[in-house]
Scaffold this motif. Structure first.
Motif, PDB file in Angstrom:
ATOM      1  N   ALA A 109       0.000   7.844   0.132  1.00  0.00           N
ATOM      2  CA  ALA A 109      -0.494   7.175  -1.067  1.00  0.00           C
ATOM      3  C   ALA A 109       0.456   7.336  -2.243  1.00  0.00           C
ATOM      4  CB  ALA A 109      -1.871   7.727  -1.442  1.00  0.00           C
ATOM      5  N   GLY A 169      -5.725  -1.198  -2.152  1.00  0.00           N
ATOM      6  CA  GLY A 169      -5.713   0.253  -2.139  1.00  0.00           C
ATOM      7  C   GLY A 169      -4.381   0.867  -1.782  1.00  0.00           C
ATOM      8  N   ARG A 170      -4.418   2.038  -1.203  1.00  0.00           N
ATOM      9  CA  ARG A 170      -3.231   2.776  -0.784  1.00  0.00           C
ATOM     10  C   ARG A 170      -3.362   3.144   0.695  1.00  0.00           C
ATOM     11  NH1 ARG A 170       0.063   4.733  -5.168  1.00  0.00           N
ATOM     12  NH2 ARG A 170      -0.465   3.339  -6.896  1.00  0.00           N
ATOM     13  N   TYR A 209      -7.390  -0.694  -9.467  1.00  0.00           N
ATOM     14  CA  TYR A 209      -8.195   0.467  -9.103  1.00  0.00           C
ATOM     15  C   TYR A 209      -7.427   1.503  -8.294  1.00  0.00           C
ATOM     16  CZ  TYR A 209      -8.701  -1.114  -4.255  1.00  0.00           C
ATOM     17  OH  TYR A 209      -8.450  -1.483  -2.955  1.00  0.00           O
ATOM     18  N   ASP A 210      -6.425   1.076  -7.501  1.00  0.00           N
ATOM     19  CA  ASP A 210      -5.706   2.039  -6.673  1.00  0.00           C
ATOM     20  C   ASP A 210      -4.888   2.998  -7.525  1.00  0.00           C
ATOM     21  OD1 ASP A 210      -4.003  -0.394  -7.090  1.00  0.00           O
ATOM     22  OD2 ASP A 210      -2.515   0.840  -6.074  1.00  0.00           O
ATOM     23  N   GLN A 211      -4.403   2.539  -8.679  1.00  0.00           N
ATOM     24  CA  GLN A 211      -3.703   3.444  -9.591  1.00  0.00           C
ATOM     25  C   GLN A 211      -4.698   4.393 -10.264  1.00  0.00           C
ATOM     26  OE1 GLN A 211      -2.291   0.045 -11.733  1.00  0.00           O
ATOM     27  NE2 GLN A 211      -0.163   0.389 -11.119  1.00  0.00           N
ATOM     28  N   GLN A 213     -12.902   2.742  -0.625  1.00  0.00           N
ATOM     29  CA  GLN A 213     -11.596   3.359  -0.826  1.00  0.00           C
ATOM     30  C   GLN A 213     -11.626   4.328  -2.005  1.00  0.00           C
ATOM     31  OE1 GLN A 213      -9.185  -0.196  -1.187  1.00  0.00           O
ATOM     32  NE2 GLN A 213      -8.275   0.111   0.820  1.00  0.00           N
ATOM     33  N   ILE A 214     -12.251   3.918  -3.091  1.00  0.00           N
ATOM     34  CA  ILE A 214     -12.322   4.779  -4.271  1.00  0.00           C
ATOM     35  C   ILE A 214     -13.095   6.055  -3.958  1.00  0.00           C
ATOM     36  CG2 ILE A 214     -13.236   4.972  -6.615  1.00  0.00           C
ATOM     37  CD1 ILE A 214     -12.704   1.956  -6.937  1.00  0.00           C
ATOM     38  N   TYR A 239     -11.107   8.340  -1.400  1.00  0.00           N
ATOM     39  CA  TYR A 239      -9.902   8.976  -1.944  1.00  0.00           C
ATOM     40  C   TYR A 239     -10.260  10.122  -2.884  1.00  0.00           C
ATOM     41  CZ  TYR A 239      -5.197   9.572  -3.753  1.00  0.00           C
ATOM     42  OH  TYR A 239      -3.985  10.115  -4.095  1.00  0.00           O
ATOM     43  N   ARG A 252       0.814  -1.212   0.000  1.00  0.00           N
ATOM     44  CA  ARG A 252       0.000   0.000   0.000  1.00  0.00           C
ATOM     45  C   ARG A 252       0.850   1.265   0.000  1.00  0.00           C
ATOM     46  NH1 ARG A 252      -3.496  -0.151   4.929  1.00  0.00           N
ATOM     47  NH2 ARG A 252      -4.754   1.437   3.929  1.00  0.00           N
ATOM     48  N   ASN A 302     -11.733  -3.310 -12.415  1.00  0.00           N
ATOM     49  CA  ASN A 302     -10.502  -2.549 -12.598  1.00  0.00           C
ATOM     50  C   ASN A 302     -10.418  -1.964 -13.999  1.00  0.00           C
ATOM     51  OD1 ASN A 302      -9.183  -2.754 -10.073  1.00  0.00           O
ATOM     52  ND2 ASN A 302      -8.442  -4.807 -10.549  1.00  0.00           N
ATOM     53  N   VAL A 311     -13.148  -1.930  -1.468  1.00  0.00           N
ATOM     54  CA  VAL A 311     -12.692  -1.312  -2.715  1.00  0.00           C
ATOM     55  C   VAL A 311     -13.562  -0.108  -3.061  1.00  0.00           C
ATOM     56  CG1 VAL A 311     -12.507  -1.664  -5.210  1.00  0.00           C
ATOM     57  CG2 VAL A 311     -11.635  -3.403  -3.644  1.00  0.00           C
TER      58      VAL A 311
END
Length: 478
Positions: free
Chosen positions: A218, A168-169, A390-392, A422-423, A426, A38, A352, A419
């Motif tokens: 992050a 995630g981050r 998805y984190d990118q 988190q999206i 963020y 992360r 993703n 997920v």
């Protein structure tokens, strides 16, 4: 109380000019991953700045090919997503059952392309008419939570699930930034570039209220002590310094002129269209139409452009499809009416890839636009598929000023909930979840119960809830 910082004449540790994302050109390579899954280091933008000036007159369909095609599944019995062709009077047409080839498209029909890497091919939509759609009488109810408002509760949620360490981050170190003009009014859609002395960087755009959340861990894996923050809009630029651990919110004064133009809103729906979403899509179809109608009738009368991304999984009839942003509301509603569920098979789906396509490939409009993405899903993404993950993409979404409202449908498991939250957290959005009379039984009808780990929420119909969130977002504009 926000802490207003004076402009700095310079910052010796970072003498170079700030690195801004470009509106065109090659997207830089993704940042290399470090030991902690992360904590990743980002040094260059992984996106292109939104730059479209207008939206399409008609929805243009594009298809993203599966990068590693699988044999088609045979157990599927659900109807597929119908292809659309828009003729005079916006007439809707549907997909035939394979393997019959599609009929040629007339010149006036909807322009469609298939995207496979750098190659695009035109599609001819099939011609069999859609069966009539039965409107569901029961409303779709939902609740909403703001994980940035209850950030401590959000961190407790992550700490209570072991899989969150791999997802995630790291967002534990968070800083609120607000950009205002000389009169103290919010400056929306201002570009923000954050850089450490040793080159770790991130990008954001302020929302309609002139705010952005900055998560230092992050993008920076070395716990830098301080960061230079550059903010720009309309040719004006300001620079401030942020110190790690600083408690007060940052307030940057950017002397820009007020722009009392009609609000511009780009709204994209991203829908999991696999077989398990069949019942939900039947119910949601009317809600989505009501959302579009409600936004179109807001008192502010925003200049609205609408887009759609649907996705399934490998081995299905398609992988990811999109209809780019259009100002033709009537034509877009016809596209929404054609959404059908089918395919799937395992629990994770191609979220993703759909999220990346929605953020990176659609023609989002440029400066002075409010950009929202409404994501509906009942399953997590395939984290075993190749990047991008998805984190990118959520870093790119923040950089492009795209706020995500994540909607969890029935059946969404804890991984998928993490997920989606988190999206939303963020990017400064909200987590929305469908509610039922009996939380464990989606067939029990509308109600106020949910299986998700939330508290202190109110319930409304989904369309009214989303329209309210959009209205509140636009109301923040100066």
């Amino acid at each position: 109380m926000a802490f207003a910082l004076t402009l700095l004449a310079g910052w010796p540790a970072l003498a170079a000019e700030p690195l801004w994302p470009q509106p065109a050109g090659v997207v830089p390579a993704q940042a290399a991953q470090v030991q902690h899954p992360r904590r990743q280091r980002q040094t260059a933008p992984n996106f292109r700045a939104p730059a479209a000036t207008v939206c399409s007159d008609t929805p243009r369909m594009r298809e993203v090919a599966d990068p590693q095609p699988q044999p088609p599944r045979r157990e599927r019995a659900e109807p597929v997503l119908a292809e659309k062709a828009l003729h005079d009077g916006v007439r809707l047409e549907a997909a035939p059952s394979p393997p019959a080839p599609p009929a040629p498209m007339p010149a006036a029909a909807l322009d469609s392309v298939v995207v496979s890497g750098a190659r695009a091919e035109r599609l001819s939509p099939p011609r069999r008419p859609l069966p009539p759609i039965r409107r569901q009488q029961a409303p779709v109810t939902a609740g909403v939570v703001d994980d940035n408002a209850d950030f401590g509760g959000f961190l407790q949620l992550l700490q209570g699930h072991d899989e969150s360490v791999r997802l995630g981050r790291d967002v534990t170190v968070r800083q609120r930034l607000r950009v205002v003009d000389a009169q103290g009014r919010a400056v929306p859609d201002a570009e923000v570039a954050v850089a450490s002395a040793d080159g770790a960087r991130m990008w954001a755009r302020t929302d309609a209220g002139g705010q952005a959340w900055l998560h230092l861990n992050a993008f920076d894996d070395r716990d830098s002590a301080s960061y230079r923050i550059d903010v720009r809009r309309d040719g004006r630029q300001a620079q401030v310094q942020l110190r790690r651990g600083q408690k007060n919110a940052l307030e940057v004064v950017l002397p820009v002129q007020a722009t009392p133009e009609r609000a511009r809103l780009d709204l994209v729906f991203m829908v999991d269209a696999t077989g398990s979403m069949g019942d939900e899509i039947d119910k949601l179809r009317g809600s989505l139409r009501d959302i579009v109608r409600g936004i179109e009738q807001l008192p502010s009368r925003p200049d609205v452009c609408l887009g759609l991304v649907t996705y399934r999984d490998r081995g299905d009839d398609y992988f990811v499809r999109s209809w780019d942003l259009t100002g033709n509301v009537a034509a877009f509603q016809q596209v929404l009416d054609g959404v059908r569920a089918g395919g799937g098979g395992d629990m994770p789906e191609a979220m993703n890839e759909a999220f990346d396509h929605a953020v990176q490939a659609l023609d989002w409009r440029g400066p002075a636009t409010t950009r929202l993405l409404l994501s509906l899903a009942d399953a997590p993404p395939h984290m075993d598929y190749p990047q991008p993950h998805y984190d990118q993409t959520m870093l790119a979404a923040l950089g492009k000023g795209i706020k995500v409202f994540s909607v969890a449908a029935s059946g969404q498991d804890s991984t998928g909930e993490i997920v989606q939250r988190q999206i939303a957290q963020y990017t400064g959005g909200r987590f929305i979840f469908l509610t039922y009379k009996d939380a464990a039984d989606p067939g029990s009808g509308p109600g106020g119960e949910t299986v998700h780990e939330v508290s202190n929420y109110s319930v409304d119909t989904l369309d009214k809830l989303v329209v309210r969130l959009v209205r509140e977002e636009l109301a923040q504009l100066p």
